[in-house]
Design a protein around this motif. Structure first.
Motif, PDB file in Angstrom:
ATOM      1  N   HIS A  70       1.068  -1.076  -0.258  1.00  0.00           N
ATOM      2  CA  HIS A  70       0.135   0.270  -0.481  1.00  0.00           C
ATOM      3  C   HIS A  70       1.146   1.089   0.353  1.00  0.00           C
ATOM      4  CE1 HIS A  70       0.671   0.000   4.563  1.00  0.00           C
ATOM      5  NE2 HIS A  70       0.731   1.475   3.825  1.00  0.00           N
ATOM      6  N   GLN A  71       2.528   1.765   0.208  1.00  0.00           N
ATOM      7  CA  GLN A  71       2.828   1.975   0.457  1.00  0.00           C
ATOM      8  C   GLN A  71       3.974   1.805   0.784  1.00  0.00           C
ATOM      9  OE1 GLN A  71       1.203   4.992   3.043  1.00  0.00           O
ATOM     10  NE2 GLN A  71       3.152   5.999   3.950  1.00  0.00           N
ATOM     11  N   GLY A  72       5.547   2.636   0.517  1.00  0.00           N
ATOM     12  CA  GLY A  72       6.969   2.533   0.687  1.00  0.00           C
ATOM     13  C   GLY A  72       7.104   1.492   1.980  1.00  0.00           C
ATOM     14  N   ARG A  73       6.737   2.163   3.253  1.00  0.00           N
ATOM     15  CA  ARG A  73       6.860   2.055   4.556  1.00  0.00           C
ATOM     16  C   ARG A  73       6.235   0.343   4.100  1.00  0.00           C
ATOM     17  NH1 ARG A  73       4.036   6.594   7.822  1.00  0.00           N
ATOM     18  NH2 ARG A  73       4.927   7.585   5.901  1.00  0.00           N
ATOM     19  N   ALA A  74       5.049  -0.019   4.056  1.00  0.00           N
ATOM     20  CA  ALA A  74       4.897  -1.722   4.050  1.00  0.00           C
ATOM     21  C   ALA A  74       5.461  -2.315   3.580  1.00  0.00           C
ATOM     22  CB  ALA A  74       3.211  -1.516   3.600  1.00  0.00           C
ATOM     23  N   LEU A  82      17.947  -1.044  -2.791  1.00  0.00           N
ATOM     24  CA  LEU A  82      17.604   0.733  -3.831  1.00  0.00           C
ATOM     25  C   LEU A  82      16.778   1.074  -3.205  1.00  0.00           C
ATOM     26  CD1 LEU A  82      18.140   0.885  -7.448  1.00  0.00           C
ATOM     27  CD2 LEU A  82      19.665   0.993  -5.856  1.00  0.00           C
ATOM     28  N   ASP A  83      16.517   2.177  -2.560  1.00  0.00           N
ATOM     29  CA  ASP A  83      14.623   3.001  -1.606  1.00  0.00           C
ATOM     30  C   ASP A  83      14.865   3.933  -2.960  1.00  0.00           C
ATOM     31  OD1 ASP A  83      13.350   4.731  -1.146  1.00  0.00           O
ATOM     32  OD2 ASP A  83      14.298   5.096   1.534  1.00  0.00           O
ATOM     33  N   ALA A  84      14.467   3.114  -4.195  1.00  0.00           N
ATOM     34  CA  ALA A  84      14.500   4.236  -5.538  1.00  0.00           C
ATOM     35  C   ALA A  84      12.865   4.927  -5.475  1.00  0.00           C
ATOM     36  CB  ALA A  84      13.586   2.460  -6.731  1.00  0.00           C
ATOM     37  N   CYS A  85      11.777   4.961  -4.340  1.00  0.00           N
ATOM     38  CA  CYS A  85      11.067   6.281  -4.813  1.00  0.00           C
ATOM     39  C   CYS A  85      11.217   7.077  -6.136  1.00  0.00           C
ATOM     40  CB  CYS A  85      10.856   6.947  -2.655  1.00  0.00           C
ATOM     41  SG  CYS A  85      10.442   6.240  -1.972  1.00  0.00           S
ATOM     42  N   ARG A  86      12.408   7.458  -5.684  1.00  0.00           N
ATOM     43  CA  ARG A  86      13.014   8.954  -6.838  1.00  0.00           C
ATOM     44  C   ARG A  86      13.278   8.435  -7.542  1.00  0.00           C
ATOM     45  NH1 ARG A  86      11.950  10.116  -1.634  1.00  0.00           N
ATOM     46  NH2 ARG A  86      10.430  12.201  -1.110  1.00  0.00           N
ATOM     47  N   PHE A  87      13.676   7.437  -8.281  1.00  0.00           N
ATOM     48  CA  PHE A  87      14.503   6.901  -9.414  1.00  0.00           C
ATOM     49  C   PHE A  87      14.635   7.413 -10.850  1.00  0.00           C
ATOM     50  CE2 PHE A  87      11.631   4.997 -12.618  1.00  0.00           C
ATOM     51  CZ  PHE A  87      10.385   4.985 -11.866  1.00  0.00           C
ATOM     52  N   ASN A 115      18.035  11.090  -2.653  1.00  0.00           N
ATOM     53  CA  ASN A 115      18.417  10.870  -0.905  1.00  0.00           C
ATOM     54  C   ASN A 115      17.851  12.207  -0.519  1.00  0.00           C
ATOM     55  OD1 ASN A 115      19.813  10.121   0.926  1.00  0.00           O
ATOM     56  ND2 ASN A 115      21.579  11.463   1.174  1.00  0.00           N
ATOM     57  N   ASN A 116      16.655  11.900   0.358  1.00  0.00           N
ATOM     58  CA  ASN A 116      16.068  12.417   0.615  1.00  0.00           C
ATOM     59  C   ASN A 116      15.903  13.483   2.196  1.00  0.00           C
ATOM     60  OD1 ASN A 116      13.514  13.780   1.090  1.00  0.00           O
ATOM     61  ND2 ASN A 116      11.986  12.281   1.749  1.00  0.00           N
ATOM     62  N   SER A 117      16.934  12.386   2.721  1.00  0.00           N
ATOM     63  CA  SER A 117      16.661  12.864   4.076  1.00  0.00           C
ATOM     64  C   SER A 117      18.179  14.164   4.097  1.00  0.00           C
ATOM     65  CB  SER A 117      17.135  11.661   4.911  1.00  0.00           C
ATOM     66  OG  SER A 117      16.242  11.070   5.167  1.00  0.00           O
ATOM     67  N   ILE A 171       9.585   0.147  -2.996  1.00  0.00           N
ATOM     68  CA  ILE A 171       9.152   2.186  -3.426  1.00  0.00           C
ATOM     69  C   ILE A 171       8.109   2.418  -3.149  1.00  0.00           C
ATOM     70  CG2 ILE A 171       8.781   2.743  -5.688  1.00  0.00           C
ATOM     71  CD1 ILE A 171      10.714   0.906  -7.141  1.00  0.00           C
ATOM     72  N   SER A 172       8.599   3.399  -2.932  1.00  0.00           N
ATOM     73  CA  SER A 172       6.730   4.351  -2.587  1.00  0.00           C
ATOM     74  C   SER A 172       5.984   4.831  -3.865  1.00  0.00           C
ATOM     75  CB  SER A 172       7.275   5.330  -0.902  1.00  0.00           C
ATOM     76  OG  SER A 172       5.899   5.755  -1.045  1.00  0.00           O
ATOM     77  N   ALA A 173       4.974   4.279  -4.015  1.00  0.00           N
ATOM     78  CA  ALA A 173       4.748   4.871  -5.353  1.00  0.00           C
ATOM     79  C   ALA A 173       4.422   6.585  -4.976  1.00  0.00           C
ATOM     80  CB  ALA A 173       3.899   3.481  -6.107  1.00  0.00           C
ATOM     81  N   LYS A 174       4.127   6.182  -4.331  1.00  0.00           N
ATOM     82  CA  LYS A 174       3.767   8.152  -3.982  1.00  0.00           C
ATOM     83  C   LYS A 174       4.390   9.641  -4.220  1.00  0.00           C
ATOM     84  CE  LYS A 174       1.175   8.345   0.345  1.00  0.00           C
ATOM     85  NZ  LYS A 174       1.631   8.019   1.636  1.00  0.00           N
ATOM     86  N   LYS A 175       5.924   8.950  -4.993  1.00  0.00           N
ATOM     87  CA  LYS A 175       6.105   9.739  -5.691  1.00  0.00           C
ATOM     88  C   LYS A 175       6.729   9.585  -6.940  1.00  0.00           C
ATOM     89  CE  LYS A 175       7.960   9.585  -1.090  1.00  0.00           C
ATOM     90  NZ  LYS A 175       6.889   8.663  -0.043  1.00  0.00           N
ATOM     91  N   ASP A 176       8.031   9.015  -7.920  1.00  0.00           N
ATOM     92  CA  ASP A 176       7.500   8.786  -8.767  1.00  0.00           C
ATOM     93  C   ASP A 176       6.804   8.179 -10.179  1.00  0.00           C
ATOM     94  OD1 ASP A 176       9.433  10.302  -9.800  1.00  0.00           O
ATOM     95  OD2 ASP A 176      11.429   9.720  -9.166  1.00  0.00           O
TER      96      ASP A 176
HETATM   97  C1  PLP Z   1      13.370   8.046   0.785  1.00  0.00           C
HETATM   98  C2  PLP Z   1      12.034   7.625   1.092  1.00  0.00           C
HETATM   99  N1  PLP Z   1      12.014   6.427   1.284  1.00  0.00           N
HETATM  100  C3  PLP Z   1      10.597   5.941   2.275  1.00  0.00           C
HETATM  101  C4  PLP Z   1       9.533   6.614   2.298  1.00  0.00           C
HETATM  102  C5  PLP Z   1       8.155   5.861   2.557  1.00  0.00           C
HETATM  103  O1  PLP Z   1       7.647   6.388   2.258  1.00  0.00           O
HETATM  104  P1  PLP Z   1       5.803   6.016   2.504  1.00  0.00           P
HETATM  105  O2  PLP Z   1       5.617   7.632   2.772  1.00  0.00           O
HETATM  106  O3  PLP Z   1       4.848   5.162   1.190  1.00  0.00           O
HETATM  107  O4  PLP Z   1       5.477   4.924   3.237  1.00  0.00           O
HETATM  108  C6  PLP Z   1       9.769   8.067   2.112  1.00  0.00           C
HETATM  109  C7  PLP Z   1       8.858   8.554   1.703  1.00  0.00           C
HETATM  110  O5  PLP Z   1       8.601  10.084   2.463  1.00  0.00           O
HETATM  111  C8  PLP Z   1      10.564   8.186   1.256  1.00  0.00           C
HETATM  112  O6  PLP Z   1      11.090   9.630   0.718  1.00  0.00           O
END
Ligand code: PLP
Length: 458
Positions: free
Chosen positions: A97-101, A213-218, A184-186, A253-258
């Protein structure tokens, strides 16, 4: 033509409520200076996150209507699986359902007490899931990645020497996998180069450690590689993205980004045995393996989003609009993390509010000031999000940077919204000394930035 236009036109609009400074003051106090606690309707420009806030295309909405809602083996599932396999080359595609799952399933399988998971910088949910399993999350970004002024083109790179030293020191059996967060979000939304991923892969391979990869923004990472890495300019973002995935053994991947959707996630892996165990956990909490906590229509929207995000015109507009905000702030002398990254501009709050010490949360103070000034909502990525108190000594620990993230939702705001944001930041910068620090009145033990309550220090 020099002007880069939004490569879309608008067919549906949502009104923005224009608020007064008095209304915003009341809202801020009611929320105890925590902008996660205010109604979105009270926000004029919402730059809290680029996650789940994208505008979907006509084709994505059409997919929502076509969605097949069969419990098992839905047509939408096969469509989604085919798109993800083609894009990433990964044989096992698990919808979540989202990246953290995806993170929760992965780390329940491989982490646990005594284990260490290195990354460039773990995102907060990734760190929380690793720590929840009893393992330790380690940030090994290169030194340039911690210096806001440094214009290194790939400040998201992992420090390969430190990675190798860590594995030598603790032994490879304690490192079940290595992660690389792209972008690298953080660490300021900074990209990771292909050369760095290749070097990390080589080290991992030598010790038999999988690379995920944490590929949210691949796609944004691939587009930044295309623009910044020598020899990559002639390649498509799609080809570069595929090479990034080819270097990895799996991805969350959190598809909520890319993915350009409002909800959805993916867990990808190559290892058959690990994937079978992941399927079991998926069924336990997300749902059957062909829908994983999502509706068929969500899978259709994601499949289409993952195709659209690699459109070269979209990526040009996307990177240009983020850079436009960053370069205008820089021109006004406002300190930001340089160079502008893929999805957000990060204000250097420690320098913007140099009169506020880390213990009085300069980032959170700046977030509140921007809201008061112009109804703009942003996020603190500093001592509120990543700071902690040592339980044995009572001493506060602070992260290396105090940042405020202005995250740009995809395909949502136009250039005049960005111009308004620039004007607000410049006006605030001119009277930065009037911004007051904060103290925490109440906070939970983990992920405190979502619910902590603050008061102003007078
Ligand atoms: C780099 C990164 N990894 C993981 C997540 C977690 O994704 P989600 O919010 O869909 O659980 C995020 C969400 O902002 C993120 O930016």
């Amino acid at each position: 033509m020099k002007t880069v236009i939004e490569p879309f036109k608008i067919k549906m609009v949502e009104p923005i409520k224009l608020t007064t400074p008095e209304q915003r003051e009341q809202t801020l106090r009611r929320a105890a200076f925590n902008l996660f606690q205010i109604p979105a309707e009270e926000v004029m420009i919402d730059l809290l996150t680029d996650s789940g806030t994208s505008a979907m295309s006509a084709e994505q909405w059409a997919g929502m209507i076509r969605g097949d809602e069969s419990y098992a083996g839905a047509r939408s599932w096969y469509h989604f699986e085919a798109v993800l396999r083609e894009l990433t080359g990964m044989p096992h595609v698990l919808p979540t359902h989202q990246g953290r799952a995806s993170e929760r399933i992965l780390f329940e399988l491989v982490a646990g007490p005594g284990k260490l998971i290195p990354s460039n910088n773990h995102f907060d949910t990734t760190r929380a899931n690793i720590e929840h399993s009893g393992a330790q999350a380690l940030d090994l970004v290169i030194a340039e990645g911690k210096d806001p002024r440094n214009r290194h083109p790939f400040k998201g790179n992992l420090d390969v020497a430190r990675l190798e030293a860590l594995i030598e020191e603790v032994g490879p059996e304690r490192v079940p996998l290595c992660m690389a967060t792209v972008t690298n979000n953080s660490g300021g939304g900074q990209p990771v180069s292909l050369a760095n991923l290749q070097a990390v892969r080589a080290v991992c391979q030598r010790y038999g450690i999988p690379l995920f990869l944490d590929a949210c923004r691949f796609a944004e990472n691939a587009a930044l590689i295309q623009r910044r890495e020598p020899g990559q300019a002639g390649r498509s973002a799609r080809a570069i993205a595929r090479e990034m995935f080819d270097l990895a053994d799996g991805a969350t991947i959190s598809a909520k980004k890319d993915g350009l959707v409002n909800i959805g996630g993916v867990l990808l892996m190559r290892d058959d045995a690990l994937a079978r165990r992941a399927d079991d956990l998926l069924i336990l909490t997300e749902g059957f393996v062909t829908y994983g906590g999502l509706a068929g229509r969500d899978l259709e929207a994601m499949a289409q989003g993952f195709l659209e995000v690699l459109d070269e015109n979209y990526l040009q507009y996307r990177l240009w609009s983020v850079a436009y905000l960053g370069e205008h702030l820089l021109k006004a002398g406002i300190p930001i993390v340089e160079p502008p990254g893929g999805h957000a501009i990060y204000l250097d709050a420690a320098s913007f509010c140099s009169h506020i010490p880390p213990s009085a949360f300069p980032g959170q103070a700046l977030v509140c000031a921007l809201y008061r000034q112009a109804g703009i909502r942003s996020t603190e990525i500093g001592s509120v999000m990543f700071g902690s108190v040592d339980p044995s000594t009572g001493e506060s620990r602070h992260p290396p940077m105090e940042l405020v993230r202005l995250a740009i939702p995809r395909r949502v705001y136009t250039q005049s919204h960005i111009d308004y944001t620039i004007e607000a930041a410049i006006e605030l910068f001119e009277r930065a000394n009037s911004i007051r620090g904060l103290r925490i009145v109440e906070a939970p033990a983990t992920l405190r930035h979502f619910t902590a309550r603050f008061e102003e220090i007078v």
